[in-house]
Design an enzyme around this catalytic site. Structure first.
Site, short mmCIF file in Angstrom:
data_model
loop_
_atom_site.label_atom_id
_atom_site.label_comp_id
_atom_site.label_asym_id
_atom_site.label_seq_id
_atom_site.Cartn_x
_atom_site.Cartn_y
_atom_site.Cartn_z
N ASP A 83 5.61 76.25 42.47
CA ASP A 83 4.72 75.71 41.50
C ASP A 83 4.76 76.69 40.31
O ASP A 83 5.01 77.83 40.59
CB ASP A 83 3.32 75.43 42.05
N ASP B 116 -0.05 77.33 45.54
CA ASP B 116 -1.17 78.30 45.75
C ASP B 116 -2.51 77.40 45.60
O ASP B 116 -3.53 78.03 45.96
CB ASP B 116 -1.22 79.54 44.76
N ASP C 135 -1.40 71.48 45.34
CA ASP C 135 -0.36 71.79 45.95
C ASP C 135 -0.23 71.41 47.51
O ASP C 135 0.69 71.37 48.23
CB ASP C 135 0.05 73.09 45.97
#
Length: 611
Positions: free
Chosen positions: A310, A504, A508
């Site tokens: 990400d 995080d 996600d």
């Protein structure tokens, strides 16, 4: 002496076999050979019965191991009246199992420390009184007192006081962290100096320490899958062993050769070395603030060919700062920034905090905002300095009838930008930047050194911003403007597997679950991300992804090394003892030495400095 007595009481089967061997030796030395042989054979047969029962259970469940070699060797030794060889093999098996159990306890010591240090009580402030209550009774919003030397009972924010806090049991970071008013304290950290008054931000059940304990229990209850890999060696190794043993018997016409070969084929290294290495590797990772939930995740991480990330909060800091202010219609950049800060001053949004921080950094006079109203997800409206001010998206300003100058180009406005209108006219555009973490580039380079072939960035941010960050980091494959479902499709399309995904946030969680290895960065972040991931990095530091990968690779190198070494040593010994020049007893003793060497080699996975 006390430790030895504890060991013998803990591992009873080994202890009784050892007692039988000592008693048999005494009878032999006293000339009572018959009684000695009866005792030794009885002890050997008594030990082989549970071994045979376990084999039957394994066959019923559709699995096949290498215990058949050990059982055949023990029974054959008794039949051929090689009683001492039989008892040494039993000692080898029971001693090896005891050593494995001891190794597990040693390897899990760091994990157990978390469970034993769980906070039990809290000092709750009620009026002028301080009342001690069980930590489970603390509610969100309660004021608590934490004294020097005490554990932080629940996640809490400091209201008064400051001090240094030891967070090593949570993050693996050995240096104490200074914490002042407004700082978040994690439950389980230790107040080293200075009493502080805090407000509970979570109940004990939802606090950081309890989340870590859940992860630890999941790690402790998992079974190392490499045992299945060892069992895949079982069939060829067993067939080879019986082939050599039968060939030695057939060619020499001496049945004792069959036993001499099987005695050194007893496969303790194959059974024990791999799980010891894996448990040791998981424990080593825990010591560095990395919780790996199961052996399967460790194995996949060691073999990972692709790392997907990400962007926001993972590759970047996740903290926006003002990159620039472009003014229109005669307004100055400072006027635009001050007007925006007046509306955003009390907001907790990341963009608002960046605007206010920049205005304060420039020491601008920020007027008080009046008649403040917010349109969720679009922007703010209010009076500042006697003028109507709007801060938000372009669409929000257009709906309010804001006049846009001819020089303004809508396409040039990035997704992470705030437009400011004053008195019905566009005053300026504030653009933001999310800086790349310092450790990001070195982490990617280290992962390349460890054999990772491909890197992928998947982000919900716009294409322009994503490609700019990717170019800085040397990541060629970028998927921008993605929703959680799009991230799943991006991972499914990857051919270089296994795939590890590092993220995080709550968004996600689905892709962390779907990835071959989900890695949650920073336990201070989303609980949903931590629970969905296979690996949790307690430090908010991307470099720990490379640390975890390095530990995983070393662990499985040692595990494979232990298995192959055990097999090769056994084959060499089988070839030597097939000659018939050595008694079965010598083979049993030599195999015991090999087992100990291989198992202690596997324990190396527990040691080593932080990679």
């Amino acid at each position: 002496m006390k430790k030895l007595w504890h060991f013998l009481r803990e591992y009873k089967q080994f202890s009784w076999t050892l007692v039988a061997a000592i008693a048999g030796l005494g009878l032999e030395l006293g000339g009572n050979h018959l009684f000695a042989h009866i005792l030794l054979s009885a002890a050997a047969i008594a030990s082989v019965v549970p071994l045979l029962w376990g084999m039957v259970q394994d066959l019923r469940s559709g699995t096949y191991g290498v215990d058949i070699l050990a059982a055949t060797a023990i029974v054959t030794a008794v039949i051929m009246r090689q009683y001492w060889a039989a008892i040494v093999i039993v000692l080898m098996l029971t001693g090896g199992e005891s050593l494995e159990d001891y190794a597990e306890h040693r390897a899990e010591r760091e994990l157990d420390d978390l469970l034993t240090r769980a906070p039990q009580q809290a000092h709750v402030l009620r009026g002028r009184k301080t009342v001690d209550v069980p930590v489970s009774e603390v509610q969100v919003g309660d004021k608590l007192l934490i004294k020097p030397g005490e554990l932080v009972p629940v996640d809490a924010v400091i209201l008064e006081g400051s001090g240094s806090f030891d967070e090593s049991s949570l993050t693996g970071e050995s240096l104490p962290r200074p914490r002042d008013v407004g700082a978040l304290l994690l439950s389980g950290s230790v107040d080293i100096d200075g009493a502080v008054t805090v407000r509970a931000a979570q109940t004990a059940k939802n606090s950081q320490y309890e989340q870590i304990i859940k992860l630890v229990r999941a790690a402790q209850n998992s079974k190392a899958p490499f045992v299945r890999l060892a069992d895949r060696y079982a069939v060829p190794f067993t067939l080879l062993s019986f082939t050599i043993a039968l060939a030695a018997w057939f060619l020499s016409h001496q049945s004792i050769r069959f036993l001499e070969v099987l005695v050194v084929a007893t496969p303790c290294p194959l059974i024990l070395a791999a799980p010891i290495a894996i448990i040791s590797g998981m424990s080593r990772a825990s010591r560095h603030g990395i919780i790996i939930k199961n052996g399967s995740s460790l194995e996949k991480l060691a073999a990972a060919q692709t790392f997907a990330f990400d962007k926001t909060g993972t590759l970047t800091q996740g903290k926006l700062r003002v990159d620039g202010v472009k003014a229109y219609n005669g307004f100055t950049a400072d006027e635009v920034l001050a007007a925006a800060a007046s509306l955003e001053r009390n907001s907790v949004h990341i963009i608002a905090q960046a605007i206010v921080a920049q205005a304060e950094k420039k020491r601008l006079r920020i007027p008080a905002a009046k008649r403040l109203t917010e349109t969720a997800g679009n922007g703010l409206e209010g009076l500042a300095g006697g003028k109507q001010v709007l801060v938000g998206r372009l669409s929000f300003l257009q709906k309010q009838g804001v006049e846009l100058p001819k020089t303004f180009q809508a396409k040039s406005v990035q997704q992470t930008a705030a437009l400011v209108a004053i008195g019905g006219k566009l005053a300026g555009v504030i653009s933001f930047i999310d800086d790349v973490r310092e450790e990001t580039k070195p982490t990617l380079e280290r992962l390349r050194e460890l054999g990772v072939k491909k890197f992928l960035m998947v982000t919900g941010d716009n294409q322009t911003t994503a490609k700019l960050i990717a170019r800085k980091l040397g990541i060629k494959d970028v998927r921008a403007d993605t929703l959680p479902g799009d991230k799943l499709l991006a991972l499914e399309a990857i051919t270089d597997r296994p795939v590890a995904f590092v993220g995080d946030g709550v968004n996600d969680a689905p892709v962390l679950t779907a990835a071959d290895v989900g890695i949650a960065l920073g336990a201070r972040g989303s609980t949903a991300a931590s629970e969905s991931a296979d690996v949790v990095l307690m430090q908010d530091d991307l470099s720990y992804a490379a640390v975890a990968t390095s530990i995983a690779k070393r662990t499985f190198f040692i595990a494979r090394q232990s298995i192959v070494a055990g097999i090769l040593l056994s084959i060499v010994l089988m070839a030597i003892f097939a000659t018939g020049k050595f008694k079965p007893l010598y083979g049993a003793v030599l195999q015991e030495v090999v087992d100990v060497v291989v198992i202690f080699n596997a324990l190396r996975a527990h040691s080593g400095k932080k990679p």
